[in-house]
Design an enzyme around this catalytic site. Structure first.
Site, PDB file in Angstrom:
ATOM      1  N   HIS A 131       0.870  -1.186   0.000  1.00 48.23           N
ATOM      2  CA  HIS A 131       0.000   0.000   0.000  1.00 48.23           C
ATOM      3  C   HIS A 131       0.904   1.232   0.000  1.00 48.23           C
ATOM      4  O   HIS A 131       2.029   1.182   0.524  1.00 48.23           O
ATOM      5  CB  HIS A 131      -0.842  -0.055   1.277  1.00 48.23           C
ATOM      6  CG  HIS A 131      -1.898   0.991   1.421  1.00 48.23           C
ATOM      7  ND1 HIS A 131      -1.625   2.274   1.840  1.00 48.23           N
ATOM      8  CD2 HIS A 131      -3.238   0.942   1.230  1.00 48.23           C
ATOM      9  CE1 HIS A 131      -2.754   2.964   1.902  1.00 48.23           C
ATOM     10  NE2 HIS A 131      -3.751   2.173   1.521  1.00 48.23           N
ATOM     11  N   ASP A 208       3.196  -4.531   7.950  1.00 48.13           N
ATOM     12  CA  ASP A 208       1.967  -3.738   7.883  1.00 48.13           C
ATOM     13  C   ASP A 208       0.796  -4.701   8.058  1.00 48.13           C
ATOM     14  O   ASP A 208       0.457  -5.465   7.152  1.00 48.13           O
ATOM     15  CB  ASP A 208       1.914  -3.025   6.520  1.00 48.13           C
ATOM     16  CG  ASP A 208       0.594  -2.310   6.290  1.00 48.13           C
ATOM     17  OD1 ASP A 208      -0.324  -2.428   7.123  1.00 48.13           O
ATOM     18  OD2 ASP A 208       0.480  -1.629   5.252  1.00 48.13           O
ATOM     19  N   GLN A 211      -4.477  -5.222   7.062  1.00 44.68           N
ATOM     20  CA  GLN A 211      -5.497  -6.119   6.504  1.00 44.68           C
ATOM     21  C   GLN A 211      -5.450  -7.509   7.137  1.00 44.68           C
ATOM     22  O   GLN A 211      -6.207  -8.392   6.736  1.00 44.68           O
ATOM     23  CB  GLN A 211      -5.309  -6.250   4.985  1.00 44.68           C
ATOM     24  CG  GLN A 211      -5.424  -4.958   4.220  1.00 44.68           C
ATOM     25  CD  GLN A 211      -6.852  -4.417   4.175  1.00 44.68           C
ATOM     26  OE1 GLN A 211      -7.814  -5.085   4.565  1.00 44.68           O
ATOM     27  NE2 GLN A 211      -6.999  -3.189   3.717  1.00 44.68           N
ATOM     28  N   LYS A 234     -10.343  -0.481  10.453  1.00 45.42           N
ATOM     29  CA  LYS A 234     -10.610  -1.714   9.701  1.00 45.42           C
ATOM     30  C   LYS A 234     -10.915  -2.858  10.672  1.00 45.42           C
ATOM     31  O   LYS A 234     -11.208  -3.973  10.267  1.00 45.42           O
ATOM     32  CB  LYS A 234      -9.402  -2.076   8.836  1.00 45.42           C
ATOM     33  CG  LYS A 234      -9.061  -1.009   7.773  1.00 45.42           C
ATOM     34  CD  LYS A 234      -7.941  -1.464   6.892  1.00 45.42           C
ATOM     35  CE  LYS A 234      -7.235  -0.343   6.173  1.00 45.42           C
ATOM     36  NZ  LYS A 234      -7.971   0.314   5.119  1.00 45.42           N
ATOM     37  N   CYS A 372      -4.789   2.521  -3.658  1.00 44.05           N
ATOM     38  CA  CYS A 372      -3.547   3.019  -3.032  1.00 44.05           C
ATOM     39  C   CYS A 372      -2.408   2.037  -3.247  1.00 44.05           C
ATOM     40  O   CYS A 372      -1.600   1.782  -2.331  1.00 44.05           O
ATOM     41  CB  CYS A 372      -3.734   3.279  -1.529  1.00 44.05           C
ATOM     42  SG  CYS A 372      -4.976   4.494  -1.171  1.00 44.05           S
TER      43      CYS A 372
HETATM   44  N1  PLP Z   1      -1.716  -0.577   4.646  1.00 46.75           N
HETATM   45  C1  PLP Z   1      -2.680  -1.308   4.073  1.00 46.75           C
HETATM   46  C2  PLP Z   1      -2.355  -2.695   3.594  1.00 46.75           C
HETATM   47  C3  PLP Z   1      -3.970  -0.796   3.938  1.00 46.75           C
HETATM   48  O1  PLP Z   1      -4.912  -1.531   3.364  1.00 46.75           O
HETATM   49  C4  PLP Z   1      -4.236   0.518   4.410  1.00 46.75           C
HETATM   50  C5  PLP Z   1      -5.585   1.112   4.243  1.00 46.75           C
HETATM   51  O2  PLP Z   1      -6.244   0.902   3.259  1.00 46.75           O
HETATM   52  C6  PLP Z   1      -3.206   1.237   5.003  1.00 46.75           C
HETATM   53  C7  PLP Z   1      -1.960   0.679   5.105  1.00 46.75           C
HETATM   54  C8  PLP Z   1      -3.410   2.634   5.527  1.00 46.75           C
HETATM   55  O3  PLP Z   1      -4.229   2.626   6.637  1.00 46.75           O
HETATM   56  P1  PLP Z   1      -4.714   4.013   7.292  1.00 46.75           P
HETATM   57  O4  PLP Z   1      -5.228   4.845   6.138  1.00 46.75           O
HETATM   58  O5  PLP Z   1      -5.778   3.612   8.224  1.00 46.75           O
HETATM   59  O6  PLP Z   1      -3.541   4.638   7.942  1.00 46.75           O
END
Ligand code: PLP
Length: 414
Positions: A131, A208, A211, A234, A372
């Site tokens: 992401h 990270d 998900q 999430k 993203c």
């Molecule tokens: N990393 C992953 C794999 C994500 O799916 C997301 C959100 O879609 C993020 C990071 C970013 O999360 P946040 O916008 O809540 O900081």
């Protein structure tokens, strides 16, 4: 579709659990809502909504600043969330930094851990499936300290190329930042094995978990990483909440990221003594009500059971994938053997925004776009995809309604 057997007599009552999510009962454009966008943000159960409401009605005050009763109650709600999150991922509570989400958590590691350490020639290793939140902070830091970014590519099924992974874990790599679960492909990476291999070579790892944490039991001690970031919204919790777990030795060695109230022990114009971690990294008034809600979300999910959630979502994924495979001209991206209930697809000759817009008119909420993850979409060779992402509160009947809507919409667009 009918006749989906229960997995076991001990299985949770999924219909009753679903009924705890008030939003799922609403209609959209006159149709019952089918919410298939939980990878974007999850819906919230009544207990979470009630916790936020209760905080503002009965306990609202700032944290750690007041000796009065309300101040104590607010601090309890906030610190209580830290304790619950620590238990939820099998961590020590003084290793949990409360943040506004994954993005903040990764930036904190980028600026407080990586920037002071990395030198020209050092490598930050990423994967093709990251992401943007796990790409752009590293680019910013790499530009400042002269480090270089390298990437582990994927096999056609959307898993990491193991040979390339092995080759790229060289002595030049100072940090390997990778996702636990892809938000586009659903691929669940074998983070335990990867972190073990990295550690053997002295490479620090950041996972990270955005998900992953909402969909399976996560144990950071078992994974063996150095940093683990995740987001609360999430995880059935409020927006603007999340956490960074880090090994204590890293937190102790890291300078503050942001300065302000709460992160200090003593301030003089001549110099400031910083607070101990994790408070050193929590400058300013946090999202206290949000963390009261996130604490309730963790209680709720633990009540359902993460193993049960994982099994339920695997069943839903198998059903959804089986149905999508019968649609002519539909390409499904991501066939990893270990996969979360995230399904990206494209239909030949149809733009995914058109598809998602018409599905919305049928009451179905899916995401369309680049999710993203521009580098991943470039690799997939498509401009955009549609993404249906499920949670335990979805149903087999919703999958059938979605497939019927997809067939209808596709006929209109053909
Ligand atoms: N990393 C992953 C794999 C994500 O799916 C997301 C959100 O879609 C993020 C990071 C970013 O999360 P946040 O916008 O809540 O900081």
């Amino acid at each position: 579709m009918s006749g989906h057997p229960r997995v076991s007599p001990h299985e949770p009552d999924w219909a009753a659990l679903r009924a705890r999510f008030p939003l799922l009962a609403r209609q959209v454009h006159g149709k019952p809502l089918v919410y298939f966008d939980s990878a974007n943000t999850s819906q919230k159960p009544d207990a979470v909504i009630a916790a936020v409401d209760d905080f503002y009605r009965r306990h609202n005050a700032n944290v750690s600043r007041a000796v009065h009763q309300l101040g104590n109650e607010a601090t309890e709600a906030y610190e209580g969330a830290r304790t619950k999150l620590a238990r939820f991922i099998n961590a020590r509570r003084d290793e949990i930094v409360l943040t506004s989400g994954t993005t903040f958590a990764i930036n904190l590691v980028a600026y407080s851990w990586a920037q002071p350490r990395l030198k020209p020639g050092d490598v930050i290793l990423l994967t093709r499936m990251e992401h943007h939140a796990n790409i752009v902070p590293w680019q910013l830091v790499a530009a400042r300290c002269g480090a270089r970014i390298e990437v582990v590519e994927l096999l056609p099924d959307g898993t990491l190329d193991p040979e390339m992974l092995h080759e790229k874990l060289t002595g030049a790599v100072k940090l390997f930042a990778l996702t636990h679960t892809s938000n586009v492909l659903g691929t669940v990476n074998p983070v335990r094995d990867i972190c073990r291999e990295a550690r053997r070579r002295g490479i620090v790892t950041l996972v990270d978990g955005s998900q992953a944490v909402p969909h399976r039991a996560v144990d950071v001690a078992a994974i063996g990483c150095d940093f683990y970031a995740f987001t609360g919204h999430k995880l059935c919790g409020p927006t603007g909440t999340g956490a960074l777990w880090a090994r204590r030795e890293h937190l102790e060695a890291m300078p503050p990221f942001l300065g302000g109230g709460e992160m200090i022990k003593e301030v003089r114009f001549e110099g400031t003594v910083y607070n101990d971690p994790p408070h050193r990294f929590e400058a300013g008034t946090p999202n206290i009500a949000g963390f009261a809600g996130l604490g309730a979300a963790v209680d709720f999910l633990e009540g359902v059971g993460m193993q049960a959630i994982h099994a339920r979502e695997a069943q839903l994924l198998a059903h959804l994938t089986g149905e999508l495979d019968h649609i002519d001209g539909l390409r499904l991206f991501g066939r990893a053997p270990d996969k979360a209930a995230v399904v990206s697809f494209a239909i030949d000759g149809v733009h995914s925004h058109d598809l998602a817009t018409l599905l919305d008119l049928e009451g179905v909420a899916v995401r369309s776009g680049q999710h993203c993850a521009h580098p991943l979409l470039q690799w997939l060779g498509v401009g955009t995809t549609c993404r249906a992402s499920l949670a335990f509160y979805n149903t087999h009947e919703e999958i059938d309604a979605f497939i019927a809507a997809l067939r209808k919409v596709r006929a209109l667009l053909a």
